[in-house]
Design a protein around this motif. Structure first.
Motif, short mmCIF file in Angstrom:
data_model
loop_
_atom_site.label_atom_id
_atom_site.label_comp_id
_atom_site.label_asym_id
_atom_site.label_seq_id
_atom_site.Cartn_x
_atom_site.Cartn_y
_atom_site.Cartn_z
N ARG A 124 0.82 -1.16 -0.18
CA ARG A 124 -0.01 -0.08 0.08
C ARG A 124 0.81 1.25 -0.06
NH1 ARG A 124 -2.80 2.05 4.99
NH2 ARG A 124 -4.04 3.96 3.98
N THR A 125 0.82 2.01 -0.90
CA THR A 125 1.70 3.22 -1.28
C THR A 125 0.96 4.46 -1.23
OG1 THR A 125 3.10 1.57 -2.31
CG2 THR A 125 3.68 3.95 -2.42
N LEU A 126 1.12 5.44 -0.60
CA LEU A 126 0.43 6.74 -0.73
C LEU A 126 1.62 7.73 -1.33
CD1 LEU A 126 -1.20 7.55 2.55
CD2 LEU A 126 -1.95 6.26 0.44
N CYS A 127 1.27 8.14 -2.61
CA CYS A 127 2.54 9.12 -3.29
C CYS A 127 1.99 10.43 -3.06
CB CYS A 127 2.51 8.71 -4.77
SG CYS A 127 2.96 6.97 -5.26
N VAL A 128 3.18 11.20 -2.67
CA VAL A 128 2.75 12.63 -2.15
C VAL A 128 3.91 13.66 -2.72
CG1 VAL A 128 2.23 14.27 -0.29
CG2 VAL A 128 1.87 11.69 0.23
N ASP A 129 3.14 14.58 -3.48
CA ASP A 129 3.83 15.92 -4.02
C ASP A 129 4.37 16.74 -3.04
OD1 ASP A 129 5.73 17.69 -5.27
OD2 ASP A 129 4.07 18.37 -6.81
N ALA A 130 5.10 16.33 -1.91
CA ALA A 130 5.16 17.06 -0.72
C ALA A 130 6.12 18.14 -0.91
CB ALA A 130 6.15 16.11 0.66
N LEU A 131 6.94 18.03 -1.81
CA LEU A 131 7.84 19.37 -2.12
C LEU A 131 6.94 20.56 -2.54
CD1 LEU A 131 10.77 20.30 -2.40
CD2 LEU A 131 10.58 19.65 -5.06
N SER A 132 5.88 20.40 -3.41
CA SER A 132 5.11 21.39 -3.70
C SER A 132 4.35 22.07 -2.73
CB SER A 132 4.02 21.07 -4.71
OG SER A 132 4.65 20.87 -5.88
N LEU A 133 3.89 21.24 -1.53
CA LEU A 133 3.34 21.46 -0.56
C LEU A 133 4.12 22.12 0.53
CD1 LEU A 133 0.94 18.19 0.17
CD2 LEU A 133 0.16 20.64 -0.79
N ALA A 134 5.27 21.80 0.54
CA ALA A 134 6.28 22.45 1.44
C ALA A 134 6.46 23.89 1.12
CB ALA A 134 7.75 21.62 1.55
N GLU A 135 6.54 23.97 -0.38
CA GLU A 135 6.82 25.43 -0.79
C GLU A 135 5.74 26.25 -0.62
OE1 GLU A 135 8.09 24.12 -4.88
OE2 GLU A 135 10.40 24.26 -4.35
N GLN A 136 4.78 25.61 -0.83
CA GLN A 136 3.57 26.44 -0.36
C GLN A 136 3.43 26.84 1.10
OE1 GLN A 136 0.26 24.15 -2.03
NE2 GLN A 136 -1.23 25.28 -0.61
N ALA A 137 3.87 26.00 1.90
CA ALA A 137 4.26 26.45 3.42
C ALA A 137 5.13 27.42 3.53
CB ALA A 137 4.18 25.15 4.18
N GLY A 138 5.98 27.58 2.62
CA GLY A 138 7.04 28.48 3.07
C GLY A 138 8.63 28.27 2.65
N SER A 139 8.94 26.86 2.36
CA SER A 139 10.13 26.43 2.40
C SER A 139 10.11 24.90 1.72
CB SER A 139 11.15 26.70 3.53
OG SER A 139 12.12 25.96 3.32
N ALA A 140 10.83 24.90 0.87
CA ALA A 140 11.17 23.48 0.72
C ALA A 140 11.71 22.43 1.85
CB ALA A 140 12.32 23.31 -0.59
N LYS A 141 12.31 23.17 2.62
CA LYS A 141 12.84 22.52 4.00
C LYS A 141 11.60 21.73 4.55
CE LYS A 141 17.16 24.99 4.69
NZ LYS A 141 18.00 24.11 3.81
#
Lengths: 191, 579
Positions: A124-141
């Protein structure tokens, strides 16, 4: 029963902070907790694994093949490396970001194609584009805390408990950004 | 109150609660965070020493002056401090004296896999071995008390998984201790006439400790009514518990030197099979065999690397730890550690590789210069060895070889033990060229201050060793200071200094890119002028990748150091927004 969460990524992606937030959360639930971290040379851009184990009484700080309930992966290739640690019905949460390791950069090896599909076939695998969401939050970090939000949705602990754990672990200066990253992860629905 | 603490932080807490007054160490993974955590306790005099030998000497001196004192190091650091430690065993200074040594099975961050338990036996010093953070605190506290009760220094032996795992630790109030006034005791002058007497006392002490070991709470028998027994200690106990649960009986040894022979014999009596489970050398196993107990040890378990619960389940129960697992994925590219984007060392190794020089390496982040695509290190040995070894090579190959080999050593490592190698070269009329990579910190272990940074462990401003003046003072006449990102200048300087038939030092100066306050403006990108020559790919920068011949720079990974722009022959790498 011991709960097992494995956090994998590339040195510098914040696996340490993530495991510490998790540790704080689990501690607040009155559970025995052990975390195992990686320091030193392996941290310099190499594969990094941290283990989080919790339950009534935890002995080994290490998660082994076939034991993990969740693998929280900040990078595709690192996710693939950790797949075998999942128990049969375990869940893989993977940030779809790719970071090329040096053998790929030098051309000695190729970055494998179709990793996500191979992983989905296995577990069972959940794929997430977390980088885009992180950038939306303010930083790729903040990729790590976005992914923590995605994990939170899968687990039974209250949002309040998660928020409290983030507040006690993350430095004040970065708190607002990380809370936003967590919220974005929590809202994320891949299924 | 209970807190989730790293094993290393728990050692620090234990020392604090025991009223430790002086802590002196040199950083080394996996031990570094012990000393870093001491900073939390305002009343403790904590310092980074230039090397482990000095650190041990400071701790021994503090103990001689009646204070509780500790020195912490990684396993190879114990080699450096061995000289004072062996005689401290004889001197048995009055203040509780603890040496905390962290081994690195599996070599996560080390050049060898030595087993420090042999040191306890060789130096006749009591050794404790905790299994998790809770024991780290408890055993460290106990170590100070045992040190004073039995008039002995005490080793606390850790391993990477104990040092770097967090577990729940109960916090208690610290003891308040004032060192008694110092009184001279000339029987502690370690000359033969005194040392002969001291040795007799050491052997007597060991007899007392052997008796103590038989009944002390640090060694624990756990009976589950099994016919199979396991003798183990440290992290291996946790793996064994995980793998075997209540299916076997355990003898968990918290004190690994000296060992409790009667307790071991009593434990083994009546059992059908006794396994000894210990990482690295057959240390406990050999002791059991001298007692005539037919244990199963290294025939079932490896001498090499870390253990885990699965390996123990397979060996003892004949079945794996997990019944079913997700099918693993094979043949994935490895991800070895690399120099960070913006690392000042990258320029140095780019030039050394280009010039085809032999490189005697040392211990630090720059050891990563050995990896592809930089590939520019011939070997390394231990802290400081780049200089002496390169000198030896020139002696072997003839003076002209001095033009083909360089030593590469970091600022902290140079102060640690490189300076003496350089003195040897000057004194004995060598012609070597030494590169001191001065990145203003101790990088690999996580940015500790050192005598060249101008700050103490508590961040207090202090005198700063001037590397140039230091080299000049020992008689090096040819000293240059170069920026490693000015690759042409660095190459030119190297050519000149290699030609010179006398010792040369090139101080390559640029701060570590991860240090606070190091900021580069903007990001770099590749323009249409790129001719795909691949020069920038030779840097091994994690931010620069190539797909189907086209080079690009990741805006997420690039920190804007501009080294790639310096090496591009076509001016095709520019700062974003500069065109």
């Amino acid at each position: 029963m011991t709960g097992n969460i494995m956090i994998v990524g590339v040195g510098g992606q914040g696996t340490l902070l993530t495991s510490r937030i998790l540790g704080t959360l689990l501690l607040s639930q009155g559970l025995d907790v052990k975390l195992s971290e990686v320091h030193g040379m392996s941290q310099r851009g190499g594969s990094v694994i941290t283990y989080v184990r919790y339950g009534e009484k935890v002995y080994s700080p290490i998660i082994e093949a076939g034991q993990a309930d969740y693998v929280l992966a900040f990078e595709q290739l690192e996710a693939a490396r950790a797949v075998g640690y999942l128990r049969k019905d375990g869940c893989l949460l993977v940030n779809t970001q790719k970071l090329e390791p040096m053998p790929v950069i030098t051309g000695a090896m190729a970055y494998p194609e179709g990793l996500l599909a191979s992983m989905q076939k296995r577990c069972r695998t959940l794929c997430v584009d977390a980088l885009s969401l992180a950038e939306q939050a303010g930083s790729a970090k903040c990729v790590n805390v976005v992914m923590l939000g995605v994990l939170a949705r899968q687990m039974k602990f209250s949002v309040d408990a998660w928020t409290q754990a983030i507040r006690t672990t993350v430095p004040e200066k970065f708190l607002a950004m990380n809370e936003k990253a967590f919220a974005l992860g929590l809202q994320y629905s891949a299924e | 109150m209970k807190e989730l603490l790293l094993g290393n932080a728990a050692v620090a807490r234990g020392a604090y609660e025991a009223g430790v007054r002086v802590v002196s160490s040199y950083p080394g993974t996996p031990s570094t965070e012990i000393t870093e955590n001491m900073v939390r306790y305002a009343d403790v005099d904590v310092e980074w020493a230039p090397n482990e030998k000095v650190a041990a000497e400071v701790a021994i001196g503090a103990s001689l002056a009646n204070a509780r004192a500790m020195s912490c190091m990684k396993h190879v650091g114990l080699n450096v401090m061995a000289d004072p430690v062996f005689t401290a065993s004889y001197l048995a200074p009055p203040g509780g004296l603890v040496f905390c040594v962290a081994d690195d099975p599996g070599m996560h961050s080390s050049q060898n896999e030595q087993d420090s338990r042999h040191y306890a036996r060789a130096s006749k010093i009591l050794m404790l071995e905790p299994s998790d953070a809770a024991e780290c605190k408890a055993f460290t506290k106990e170590a100070f008390s045992l040190s004073e009760t039995f008039h002995t220094p005490v080793f606390v032996r850790l391993s990477t998984r104990v040092s770097h795992s967090q577990a729940l630790v109960s916090l208690e109030e610290p003891e308040v201790r004032q060192p008694a006034p110092y009184v001279k005791d000339a029987t502690r002058v370690a000359v033969p006439v005194n040392s002969r007497k001291m040795h007799i006392a050491v052997e007597k002490r060991l007899e007392d400790l052997r008796a103590f070991a038989e009944d002390c709470a640090l060694n624990r028998v756990e009976r589950h009514g099994s016919r199979i027994g396991v003798i183990t200690s440290g992290i291996s106990y946790m793996y064994a518990r995980e793998a075997l649960g209540d299916a076997v009986d355990y003898l968990k040894l918290g004190m690994v030197y000296p060992l409790p022979s009667r307790l071991i014999q009593d434990f083994a009596k009546g059992l059908d099979k006794v396994y000894v489970i210990e990482e690295l050398d057959p240390y406990l196993e050999e002791h059991c065999r001298t007692l005539g107990i037919p244990v199963i040890g290294k025939e079932a378990f490896s001498l090499i690397g870390e253990y885990n619960a699965d390996m123990i389940a397979q060996a003892v129960l004949g079945k794996p730890l997990a019944k079913e697992k997700t099918e693993p994925m094979e043949a994935l590219p490895v991800r070895p550690p690399v120099m960070c984007a913006g690392c000042p060392h990258r320029g140095v190794f780019y030039v050394l590789h280009k010039m085809g020089l032999h490189v005697a390496g040392d211990i630090g982040c720059y050891t990563l210069g050995a990896n592809a695509p930089l590939n520019s290190m011939d070997f390394n040995v231990c802290m400081g060895a780049s200089i002496g070894t390169a000198f030896g090579m020139v002696k072997a190959q003839g003076r002209a070889f001095g033009q083909k080999v360089v030593s590469v050593i970091g600022d902290s490592t140079f102060i640690h033990s490189g300076i003496t190698g350089l003195i040897d070269i000057v004194y004995n009329r060598g012609n070597n060229t030494v590169l001191i990579l001065d990145n203003s910190t101790t990088g690999m272990t996580g940015h500790q201050d050192n005598p060249t940074t101008g700050k103490t462990i508590r961040g207090v401003p202090t005198k700063q060793v001037d590397l140039e003046l230091l080299c000049r003072a020992i008689g090096v006449d040819r000293i240059s200071i170069v920026d490693p990102f000015q690759v042409k200048e660095l190459e030119k300087t190297l050519r000149e200094e290699l030609q010179a038939d006398e010792p040369s030092v090139i101080i390559v100066q640029r701060p570590c890119a991860l240090l606070k306050g190091v900021r580069y403006e903007g990001r770099y990108q590749v323009t249409d002028d790129c001719r795909r020559c691949g020069q920038c790919m030779k840097l091994g920068c994690p931010a620069i990748t190539r797909k189907d011949g086209i080079v690009s720079i990741s805006p997420i990974q690039c920190i804007g150091c501009g080294l790639c722009a310096n090496v591009c022959p076509f001016g095709a790498i520019v700062k974003e927004g500069s065109r």
